[in-house]
Write an enzyme that holds these catalytic residues in place. Structure first.
Site, PDB file in Angstrom:
ATOM      1  N   ASP A 104       4.590 -14.095  11.403  1.00  0.00           N
ATOM      2  CA  ASP A 104       3.243 -14.531  11.015  1.00  0.00           C
ATOM      3  C   ASP A 104       2.256 -13.370  11.175  1.00  0.00           C
ATOM      4  OD1 ASP A 104       0.683 -15.681  10.995  1.00  0.00           O
ATOM      5  OD2 ASP A 104       1.365 -17.556  11.890  1.00  0.00           O
ATOM      6  N   HIS A 150      -3.420  10.487  -0.294  1.00  0.00           N
ATOM      7  CA  HIS A 150      -3.657   9.155  -0.833  1.00  0.00           C
ATOM      8  C   HIS A 150      -3.770   9.206  -2.345  1.00  0.00           C
ATOM      9  CE1 HIS A 150      -4.614   5.542   1.593  1.00  0.00           C
ATOM     10  NE2 HIS A 150      -4.401   6.396   2.572  1.00  0.00           N
ATOM     11  N   GLU A 181       0.827  -1.213   0.000  1.00  0.00           N
ATOM     12  CA  GLU A 181       0.000   0.000   0.000  1.00  0.00           C
ATOM     13  C   GLU A 181       0.856   1.256   0.000  1.00  0.00           C
ATOM     14  OE1 GLU A 181      -2.936   0.099   3.162  1.00  0.00           O
ATOM     15  OE2 GLU A 181      -3.500   2.162   2.691  1.00  0.00           O
ATOM     16  N   LYS A 213      -6.993  -0.711  11.845  1.00  0.00           N
ATOM     17  CA  LYS A 213      -6.430  -1.096  10.541  1.00  0.00           C
ATOM     18  C   LYS A 213      -5.229  -0.198  10.232  1.00  0.00           C
ATOM     19  CE  LYS A 213      -5.927  -1.285   5.871  1.00  0.00           C
ATOM     20  NZ  LYS A 213      -5.064  -0.393   5.056  1.00  0.00           N
TER      21      LYS A 213
HETATM   22  P1  NAD Z   1       9.979 -23.406  15.890  1.00  0.00           P
HETATM   23  O1  NAD Z   1       9.226 -24.585  16.399  1.00  0.00           O
HETATM   24  O2  NAD Z   1      10.563 -23.475  14.552  1.00  0.00           O
HETATM   25  O3  NAD Z   1      11.158 -23.053  16.898  1.00  0.00           O
HETATM   26  C1  NAD Z   1      10.993 -22.962  18.277  1.00  0.00           C
HETATM   27  C2  NAD Z   1      11.990 -23.872  18.968  1.00  0.00           C
HETATM   28  O4  NAD Z   1      13.322 -23.451  18.703  1.00  0.00           O
HETATM   29  C3  NAD Z   1      11.849 -23.807  20.456  1.00  0.00           C
HETATM   30  O5  NAD Z   1      10.874 -24.735  20.871  1.00  0.00           O
HETATM   31  C4  NAD Z   1      13.251 -24.146  20.954  1.00  0.00           C
HETATM   32  O6  NAD Z   1      13.392 -25.536  21.148  1.00  0.00           O
HETATM   33  C5  NAD Z   1      14.166 -23.756  19.800  1.00  0.00           C
HETATM   34  N1  NAD Z   1      15.002 -22.538  20.047  1.00  0.00           N
HETATM   35  C6  NAD Z   1      16.282 -22.375  19.648  1.00  0.00           C
HETATM   36  N2  NAD Z   1      16.733 -21.156  20.006  1.00  0.00           N
HETATM   37  C7  NAD Z   1      15.745 -20.536  20.643  1.00  0.00           C
HETATM   38  C8  NAD Z   1      15.611 -19.242  21.254  1.00  0.00           C
HETATM   39  N3  NAD Z   1      16.611 -18.359  21.290  1.00  0.00           N
HETATM   40  N4  NAD Z   1      14.411 -18.921  21.788  1.00  0.00           N
HETATM   41  C9  NAD Z   1      13.381 -19.795  21.762  1.00  0.00           C
HETATM   42  N5  NAD Z   1      13.458 -21.031  21.217  1.00  0.00           N
HETATM   43  C10 NAD Z   1      14.636 -21.414  20.653  1.00  0.00           C
HETATM   44  O7  NAD Z   1       9.103 -22.097  15.952  1.00  0.00           O
HETATM   45  P2  NAD Z   1       7.844 -21.658  16.781  1.00  0.00           P
HETATM   46  O8  NAD Z   1       8.113 -20.242  17.134  1.00  0.00           O
HETATM   47  O9  NAD Z   1       7.499 -22.589  17.877  1.00  0.00           O
HETATM   48  O10 NAD Z   1       6.660 -21.716  15.678  1.00  0.00           O
HETATM   49  C11 NAD Z   1       6.449 -20.644  14.824  1.00  0.00           C
HETATM   50  C12 NAD Z   1       5.681 -21.094  13.589  1.00  0.00           C
HETATM   51  O11 NAD Z   1       4.439 -21.691  13.953  1.00  0.00           O
HETATM   52  C13 NAD Z   1       5.346 -19.959  12.683  1.00  0.00           C
HETATM   53  O12 NAD Z   1       5.737 -20.303  11.378  1.00  0.00           O
HETATM   54  C14 NAD Z   1       3.819 -19.847  12.778  1.00  0.00           C
HETATM   55  O13 NAD Z   1       3.305 -19.308  11.570  1.00  0.00           O
HETATM   56  C15 NAD Z   1       3.429 -21.253  13.033  1.00  0.00           C
HETATM   57  N6  NAD Z   1       2.117 -21.568  13.649  1.00  0.00           N
HETATM   58  C16 NAD Z   1       1.257 -20.586  14.122  1.00  0.00           C
HETATM   59  C17 NAD Z   1       0.049 -20.931  14.723  1.00  0.00           C
HETATM   60  C18 NAD Z   1      -0.854 -19.849  15.258  1.00  0.00           C
HETATM   61  O14 NAD Z   1      -0.494 -18.679  15.263  1.00  0.00           O
HETATM   62  N7  NAD Z   1      -2.066 -20.149  15.768  1.00  0.00           N
HETATM   63  C19 NAD Z   1      -0.287 -22.295  14.868  1.00  0.00           C
HETATM   64  C20 NAD Z   1       0.607 -23.255  14.406  1.00  0.00           C
HETATM   65  C21 NAD Z   1       1.794 -22.872  13.799  1.00  0.00           C
END
Ligand code: NAD
Length: 421
Positions: A277, A375, A83, A261
């Site tokens: 996300d 705009h 945008e 928004k």
């Molecule tokens: P991930 O599972 O890839 O990584 C997290 C893991 O990395 C941790 O559990 C830990 O073991 C490790 N880690 C290493 N270094 C770390 C640090 N410095 N701090 C914290 N953890 C560290 O990622 P995630 O964040 O658990 O998941 C994110 C993804 O899940 C996104 O892509 C999101 O879009 C997706 N997702 C979102 C939803 C929702 O929003 N409702 C639901 C399901 C999945």
């Protein structure tokens, strides 16, 4: 003088000059700059490892918002957005906030919530207490699911149990609070919630269905506040106009939707640029705005005792620096490098600061000239491009349409023909 993102005329620079300024500011390498300019930065191969059924990639412009002074530190903030006028507005408002020292931020810590749904519980209130009695055991089991997270200082922080009434009967909803450090944490907390399901079934005597993160991350909020000097505005009444605009949005969901928004214009652009996300943050923002039962605005604008404008924003911010596209998308990695952030909460606070500035820009325009003029000028360029203009002709056609107040595709085609002779 230390480094600054307050570069006068930054928007007038060429792309190469801007890249040079950002390279110097953020200590980017030549390879980083080459990557930013690389049309194939996200390769098809990487893309096909990120999502399913890949057939291509869609590019979105990324710019940097200038002038951000947050907690006394200078930032150029990468924003990915389709945008027009969003990045310009954020930069403009960030400059206004410098009149009283910039934007100041804080956070509640990176604590996410996972929900475990138990149904068919015959004694839901007693079951609630039975779960709470075994808190240590439950948190202990959850922590064993993510030793890396625990080692990094994260892990479970608390347990809450709610009994909710639904049209199919009462449900016992267990909330697991988990400090996910620098991860957004969805996968981390979902894994824990799944592991707890059998135990919750045993304790409640019910059946567990859903085990999933809540995006209403009200234990992971970020806050931003600022003060803008009254003299920063053309007229003293602008402060009053902004306070009126804020009060309108606070009281009316129809207005609040558009007010928020505008905040999300800034928020989602940084969330996207850093590979986070956008849907998770948006769901959190809007559910938080409705947390008291009526949807309201996420910001408040007030007049201070000496006539300045004070603004505040508080919102959930489930963003991370590890995991997700932040770890795989080369441009997202560079966006994080440009920001120079080391923790997920620092990133979250910057995003809140951008949301607040974005909102300031919008309410200021609304309280003064109205959005349409600015705009239209930007919109006109899009219309000119769509009509086939390129190079110098884009601005020529756009300016002519704005002058005539006829920003329309048919007029763009006519003007293009005229200019081309
Ligand atoms: P991930 O599972 O890839 O990584 C997290 C893991 O990395 C941790 O559990 C830990 O073991 C490790 N880690 C290493 N270094 C770390 C640090 N410095 N701090 C914290 N953890 C560290 O990622 P995630 O964040 O658990 O998941 C994110 C993804 O899940 C996104 O892509 C999101 O879009 C997706 N997702 C979102 C939803 C929702 O929003 N409702 C639901 C399901 C999945």
């Amino acid at each position: 003088m230390g480094k600054t993102s307050n570069i006068s005329g930054f928007f007038k620079l060429t792309i190469d000059e801007r890249l040079e300024a950002v390279r110097n500011f953020a200590g980017l390498s030549e390879a980083d700059v080459a990557m930013l300019k690389n049309a194939d930065a996200l390769s098809l191969d990487t893309a096909s490892r990120m999502v399913e059924n890949v057939i291509g990639r869609i590019q979105i412009p990324m710019g940097v918002a200038a002038n951000f002074l947050i907690n006394g530190k200078e930032y150029f903030v990468p924003m990915a957005v389709e945008e027009p006028s969003v990045i310009a507005a954020a930069s403009h408002a960030a400059k206004l906030t410098r009149t009283r020292g910039g934007i100041f931020t804080s956070n509640s810590g990176p604590v996410m919530i996972a929900q475990i749904q138990a149904v068919n519980v015959v004694d839901p209130y007693a079951a609630r207490l039975r779960i709470l009695e075994r808190k240590d055991e439950i948190l202990g089991l959850a922590d064993t699911m993510d030793p890396i997270l625990v080692k990094l200082g994260g892990g479970t922080r608390g347990l809450e149990v709610r009994v909710i009434d639904t049209r199919v009967g009462p449900m016992v909803i267990t909330h697991l609070h988990v400090d996910t450090r620098d991860a957004m944490g969805a996968n981390a907390v979902n894994t824990m919630a799944e592991a707890l399901a059998p135990m919750i079934e045993t304790i409640t005597g019910g059946r567990v269905y859903l085990r999933i993160l809540s995006n209403l991350a009200d234990h992971r909020v970020v806050r931003a506040r600022t003060v803008v000097a009254q003299e920063a505005f053309d007229a003293a009444e602008v402060v009053d106009g902004i306070v009126m605009a804020s009060a309108f949005a606070e009281a009316d969901p129809y207005r609040a939707a558009t007010h928020n928004k505008g905040i999300m214009n800034g928020v989602s652009a940084v969330v996207l640029a850093t590979g986070n996300d956008t849907r998770a943050v948006e769901a959190g923002a809007h559910s938080y705005a409705a947390r008291n039962g009526v949807y309201t605005s996420l910001t408040r604008w007030e007049k201070t005792a000496n006539g300045d404008l004070a603004g505040t924003l508080e919102m959930p911010m489930g963003v991370g620096l590890v995991g997700g596209a932040t770890a795989t998308h080369p441009i997202a990695k560079l966006a994080v490098k440009i920001l120079g952030v080391k923790t997920a909460v620092e990133l979250g606070e910057i995003i809140a600061a951008v949301g607040l500035a974005q909102n300031l820009a919008a309410v200021k325009v609304l309280a003064t000239e109205g959005v349409q003029r600015g705009h239209m000028a930007l919109h006109a360029r899009n219309v000119a491009v769509n009509a086939g203009a390129s190079g110098d002709l884009i601005d020529k056609v756009a300016e002519a349409m704005v002058r005539e107040r006829k920003v329309r595709a048919d007029r763009a085609v006519e003007l293009l023909a005229e200019f081309r002779g």
